[in-house]
Motif scaffolding. Sequence first.
Motif, short mmCIF file in Angstrom:
data_model
loop_
_atom_site.label_atom_id
_atom_site.label_comp_id
_atom_site.label_asym_id
_atom_site.label_seq_id
_atom_site.Cartn_x
_atom_site.Cartn_y
_atom_site.Cartn_z
N LEU A 191 0.43 -1.71 -0.50
CA LEU A 191 -0.17 0.42 -0.10
C LEU A 191 0.84 1.05 -0.59
O LEU A 191 0.59 2.43 -0.38
N GLU A 192 2.44 1.15 0.61
CA GLU A 192 3.28 1.99 0.18
C GLU A 192 4.37 2.90 -0.54
O GLU A 192 4.80 3.68 -0.17
N LYS A 193 3.87 1.00 -0.41
CA LYS A 193 5.66 1.18 -1.97
C LYS A 193 5.04 0.58 -3.26
O LYS A 193 4.05 -0.39 -2.68
N ILE A 194 6.04 1.20 -4.82
CA ILE A 194 6.16 0.42 -5.28
C ILE A 194 7.02 0.63 -6.10
O ILE A 194 7.62 1.34 -6.49
N GLU A 195 7.59 -0.75 -6.20
CA GLU A 195 9.14 -0.31 -6.23
C GLU A 195 9.08 -1.01 -7.45
O GLU A 195 8.93 -2.53 -7.92
N PHE A 196 10.34 -0.83 -8.21
CA PHE A 196 10.56 -1.66 -9.95
C PHE A 196 11.78 -1.92 -9.99
O PHE A 196 12.78 -1.21 -9.21
N TYR A 197 12.06 -3.16 -10.55
CA TYR A 197 13.53 -3.94 -10.37
C TYR A 197 14.03 -4.20 -11.59
O TYR A 197 12.90 -4.56 -12.76
N ASN A 198 15.46 -4.39 -12.14
CA ASN A 198 15.81 -4.96 -13.16
C ASN A 198 15.73 -5.96 -13.39
O ASN A 198 16.54 -6.86 -11.80
N LYS A 199 16.37 -6.62 -14.57
CA LYS A 199 16.63 -7.93 -13.76
C LYS A 199 18.16 -8.57 -13.45
O LYS A 199 18.91 -9.92 -12.47
N LYS A 200 19.28 -7.20 -12.85
CA LYS A 200 19.81 -7.10 -11.97
C LYS A 200 19.92 -6.91 -11.07
O LYS A 200 21.34 -7.01 -9.85
N GLY A 201 18.12 -6.24 -10.50
CA GLY A 201 17.85 -6.14 -8.93
C GLY A 201 18.73 -4.66 -9.46
O GLY A 201 18.26 -4.58 -7.90
N LYS A 202 18.40 -3.99 -10.21
CA LYS A 202 18.60 -2.58 -9.74
C LYS A 202 17.29 -2.27 -9.94
O LYS A 202 17.05 -2.18 -10.70
N LYS A 203 17.01 -1.18 -9.34
CA LYS A 203 15.80 -0.01 -9.12
C LYS A 203 15.66 0.89 -10.46
O LYS A 203 16.48 0.91 -10.99
N ILE A 204 14.62 0.58 -10.73
CA ILE A 204 14.33 0.93 -11.75
C ILE A 204 13.19 2.39 -12.41
O ILE A 204 12.45 1.55 -10.81
N LYS A 205 13.44 3.87 -12.67
CA LYS A 205 11.06 3.84 -12.51
C LYS A 205 10.37 3.78 -13.26
O LYS A 205 11.13 3.87 -14.61
N LYS A 206 9.66 3.79 -13.16
CA LYS A 206 8.85 3.72 -14.59
C LYS A 206 7.42 4.74 -14.44
O LYS A 206 7.41 5.46 -13.90
N GLU A 207 7.37 5.11 -15.57
CA GLU A 207 6.37 6.31 -15.38
C GLU A 207 5.03 5.57 -15.72
O GLU A 207 4.56 4.31 -16.15
N GLU A 208 3.66 5.68 -15.18
CA GLU A 208 1.96 5.53 -15.30
C GLU A 208 2.08 5.65 -16.58
O GLU A 208 2.30 6.85 -16.85
N GLN A 209 1.03 5.28 -16.75
CA GLN A 209 0.28 5.31 -18.33
C GLN A 209 -1.39 5.97 -17.24
O GLN A 209 -1.28 5.13 -16.72
N LYS A 210 -1.79 6.19 -18.98
CA LYS A 210 -2.99 6.56 -18.75
C LYS A 210 -3.90 5.83 -19.29
O LYS A 210 -3.75 4.60 -20.29
N LEU A 211 -4.90 4.91 -18.20
CA LEU A 211 -6.12 4.33 -18.55
C LEU A 211 -6.81 4.47 -19.96
O LEU A 211 -7.34 5.63 -19.27
N GLU A 212 -7.09 3.87 -20.91
CA GLU A 212 -7.47 4.59 -22.00
C GLU A 212 -8.92 3.65 -21.42
O GLU A 212 -8.89 2.55 -21.61
N SER A 213 -10.18 4.41 -21.21
CA SER A 213 -12.05 3.65 -21.54
C SER A 213 -11.97 2.47 -22.36
O SER A 213 -11.80 3.29 -23.65
N LEU A 214 -12.02 1.37 -21.74
CA LEU A 214 -12.17 -0.19 -23.03
C LEU A 214 -14.31 -0.28 -23.17
O LEU A 214 -14.46 -0.50 -23.26
N ASN A 215 -14.17 0.50 -22.04
CA ASN A 215 -16.12 0.45 -22.27
C ASN A 215 -16.83 -0.77 -22.00
O ASN A 215 -17.77 -1.48 -22.31
N TYR A 216 -15.37 -1.58 -20.54
CA TYR A 216 -16.11 -2.88 -20.28
C TYR A 216 -16.80 -2.59 -19.77
O TYR A 216 -17.29 -2.18 -18.85
N SER A 217 -17.88 -3.66 -19.96
CA SER A 217 -19.50 -4.33 -19.37
C SER A 217 -19.56 -5.41 -19.40
O SER A 217 -18.89 -6.64 -20.24
#
Length: 591
Positions: A215-241
């Motif tokens: 809940l308080e953290k979200i951490e991304f890593y590459n396969k060498k175990g190094k922390k990486i930064k990632k950008e959020e993407q906008k959720l396009e509405s799929l009009n799922y029903s």
Amino acid sequence: MCGIVGVISKDKIIKKNVLLDLLKRLEYRGYDSAGIGFMSLGKLRVIKQKGSIDKLRSIVKNDCLGVTCIAHTRWATHGKPNLHNAHPFLSESKTWAIVHNGIIENYLDLKKELGNIKFSSSTDSEVIAQLLEKDSDKKDINKLIRVCNKLKGSFALLCMSVTNPNSLFIAKRKSPIYVMKGKDGIIVASDTICFEGFGKSYYSLEDDEFCEVGLEKIEFYNKKGKKIKKEEQKLESLNYSSSKNGFEHFMLKEIMEEGLVVSNIIKKYSSEPFLSFNECVVRKIKKVVLIGCGSAYHAGLIGARFFEKNTLIDARCYIASEFRYLNNKIDKDTLYIFISQSGETADTLASLELVKNSGGLCVGVTNVMHSTLAKMVDIVLDVCAGVEVAVASTKAYIAQVVVLYMLSKHIEGILKSKSINFLKDVEELRLTLQKNEINNVDKVASLISKKQSVIFIGRDLDYYSSLEASLKLKEVSYISSFACPSGELKHGYLAQVDNTTCVVVIATKIDLLDKNLNNASEVDARDGKIIICSPFKIEDKYTQIKVENITSDLICCLVARKLQYLAYQTSIIKGINPDKPRNLAKSVTVE
Ligand code: M6R
């Protein structure tokens, strides 16, 4: 194939319906078994059930889910679809629980390395839980990275560790997985379809990326175990029903939406025509290669014919699982078109990777604009079909054919230096589809449901329509069926014909009608039942599925629609749920 979902909730307890409703959105990825994993009184627990998510729902108590949960809906690859092979898997001492989508190709070697561990299933996936438990690293995320570095194959993995009960551990290679930090907590899922209604943006993991989320953290890593930064993407509405809008099945609802889909295509492509296909790009194209699987392959066959007829450019369509092993030369002056409703079909993506790595120009024709295919190609064309839930592709197939038709016409216009109003043809199709006429198909379905086999025949485009009609019928009715070019009938196929056989003759071209009717007589003489699917008036002795006549080759979409409905009705008569045919899944993410 297989859908995975994980939730970390701000509330103390995750309501079973929240978790299972999310999982239900992924049921199109498989429905052989379903299961959930969660912490209860300091221990990892799992509840699993053979069969559908609804069956699982009936055995899960409302109050037994913790703050963190994982869930899985399975399409069996390794091991029968039974309770033992249902996910989640616990490690031997129950320190890890995992759910997996993909195939671990070296699981037998890894099992051997583990020595005397008792495995509870015959799956490839269980080895991951055992490897995590045996790993000696102190940090759980490092364990996951080290284990995944040993795996060969494909995986989207979601794991829980007894030492970090409020976190989820995620890994990805080749199978999709996404993370959303929403207002009520965290959701991790195989498809962003699970995020609708929970937030506005999400993270998409790339191959060999890892994530630890709480809940308080979200951490991304590459396969060498190094922390990486990632950008959020906008959720396009799929009009799922999740609603069938009053229809009994999604398949029927989706067939009935076809007119609307074509209308969406017209809207999209009249305001944004094929801008990337300008004079400079088009004049370089010497050949068109189309690639897909199943219905997408059939749309590609029709598309190839459109390119040949309209642009006079050589065009050929390949089945993706064949193309990737043909070692064909990839040419810089060839246009490669990859067709996929989901944009996640493993063989199509592998073919795309191959062409892309050799520098070919790659176009994607897809229904899912955030899919792996959409992200990988140079130019992406949206087929605008909206979420397709039923396993049998209906509206997405029609949409693919229409978009390929328009592209071929656009290219024709450039090559002939004249303006071609192809939207007029599409508009004519839309008007006809929106009349929603599905006349006398019910009677034919009743007839077909009593037959042992059905052969679809036709010439030119009608032969390709036969392939699609045959696939649809066998997929949802289980009746043995195949397609054959009309002229090939007497080169072997006729041996199959007797009074238990039905032959559906597709005949939309007046100049080929007599030839097709001759073939029908050959079947009639051998007691086969004839059904003619045609816009022309045929002699009364044959049962006819009347197709509306329109001026363009898009008449193949009207044929497809009638025969989709025929397949649907046949499945209903046979008491089969057409939305979930046995042994199949909608998204085929393994090769
Ligand atoms: O998502 P895709 O279009 O790549 O899927 C390809 C095939 O798996 C799919 O068309 C399949 O053949 C359908 N179930 C047919 O109705």
